[in-house]
Design an enzyme around this catalytic site. Structure first.
Site, mmCIF file in Angstrom:
data_model
loop_
_atom_site.group_PDB
_atom_site.id
_atom_site.type_symbol
_atom_site.label_atom_id
_atom_site.label_comp_id
_atom_site.label_asym_id
_atom_site.label_seq_id
_atom_site.Cartn_x
_atom_site.Cartn_y
_atom_site.Cartn_z
ATOM 1 N N ARG A 2 18.396 -16.462 -30.984
ATOM 2 C CA ARG A 2 16.984 -16.580 -31.353
ATOM 3 C C ARG A 2 16.519 -18.035 -31.315
ATOM 4 O O ARG A 2 17.319 -18.965 -31.425
ATOM 5 C CB ARG A 2 16.740 -16.020 -32.757
ATOM 6 N N ASP B 121 23.631 -28.375 -32.855
ATOM 7 C CA ASP B 121 23.308 -27.643 -34.078
ATOM 8 C C ASP B 121 24.222 -28.067 -35.224
ATOM 9 O O ASP B 121 23.765 -28.211 -36.378
ATOM 10 C CB ASP B 121 23.382 -26.142 -33.852
ATOM 11 N N THR C 113 26.345 -16.233 -34.142
ATOM 12 C CA THR C 113 27.145 -15.680 -33.061
ATOM 13 C C THR C 113 28.572 -16.221 -33.137
ATOM 14 O O THR C 113 29.546 -15.493 -32.958
ATOM 15 C CB THR C 113 26.517 -16.031 -31.698
#
Length: 260
Positions: A12, A106, A134
């Site tokens: 997403r 990230d 994930t």
């Protein structure tokens, strides 16, 4: 003018619009879309937003996805996007990776967000920064703001798909997390959860043994809420950790401009 923060994961895209890049501030507007629908942002979620002065993002989904987001920003506002790339140090965090630029953006942003939260709360001790999505990452941050290293393991979905692909007869519904599973659904769900929480608790012990101070465990990510309740150590669930990091980075990068 507003500050637009964009977090692109493997599944997403999440975004939040702020008045200014001030850590701890509340967004004016925010949302999330699946990567397959990025091309609808300019005519959908972003259509009514004021033009941001800065667009700062973190992307782990690859260049193609990043370019699709840049196209939407240009179509709507004709503005450039800036993307966080891991470096040796930024915004009060030192990168201890062997090759700092190879650390996932990230993870780097989450570490910076965690450090900012710790300093703001007057608790600048060590921390474990856990992202559950994930994939799962468990990263150690010492009391001085140095990233010591961390581990990566598959998330629930990858674990289950690997078992389904390599073992006959395991295509079963998701079960519950129980102490002693007595059916295959519960066994799969419990096994995946205990694998993730076990890695977190092991890293917690390593960090405690290293410095003698109990680290604060900060959990984030789309599936963090599923895993965190089964941890055997205290934790804090922070959905906005990557936005906290992007705000901190945006604030630091704006300082030279403000001084001119």
């Amino acid at each position: 003018m507003p500050f637009l923060a964009v977090d692109i994961g493997n599944t997403r895209l999440k975004w939040a619009l702020y008045h200014t890049p001030q850590p701890g501030s509340d967004p004016v507007s925010h949302g999330a879309v699946f990567l397959e629908t990025i091309e609808q942002l300019a005519e959908g979620d972003w259509a009514g937003l004021p033009m941001p002065s800065t667009v700062l993002g973190s992307c782990v989904a690859g260049d193609a996805v990043r370019h699709r987001v840049e196209d939407q920003v240009h179509e709507l506002w004709e503005r450039p996007c800036s993307w966080v790339v891991s470096s040796a140090a930024e915004a009060g965090v030192i990168n201890g990776y062997d090759h700092p630029a190879r650390l996932g953006a990230d993870r780097w942003v989450a570490l910076i967000g965690a450090r900012a939260r710790l300093l703001a709360s007057q608790r600048p001790g060590p921390a474990l920064v856990v992202m559950v999505g994930t994939a799962v990452t468990v990263d150690a941050l010492d009391e001085h703001g140095e990233f010591l290293g961390g581990c990566i393991l598959p998330g629930h979905g990858i674990m289950l798909r690997a078992l389904e692909g390599g073992t006959a007869g395991l295509r079963v519904p998701t079960g519950d997390v129980v102490h002693f599973p007595t059916n295959t659904s519960d066994a799969l769900t419990s096994g995946g959860t205990y694998a993730i929480t076990g890695a977190i608790e092991r890293m917690h012990r390593h960090l405690l043994q290293r410095g003698g101070l109990p680290p604060q465990v900060i959990v984030t990510g789309g599936a963090g809420w599923k895993v965190a309740p089964y941890l055997g150590v205290p934790y804090e669930l922070v959905d906005t950790l990557l936005f906290d990091g992007l705000l901190r980075i945006g604030q630091e990068r704006a300082k030279p401009l403000a001084a001119v």
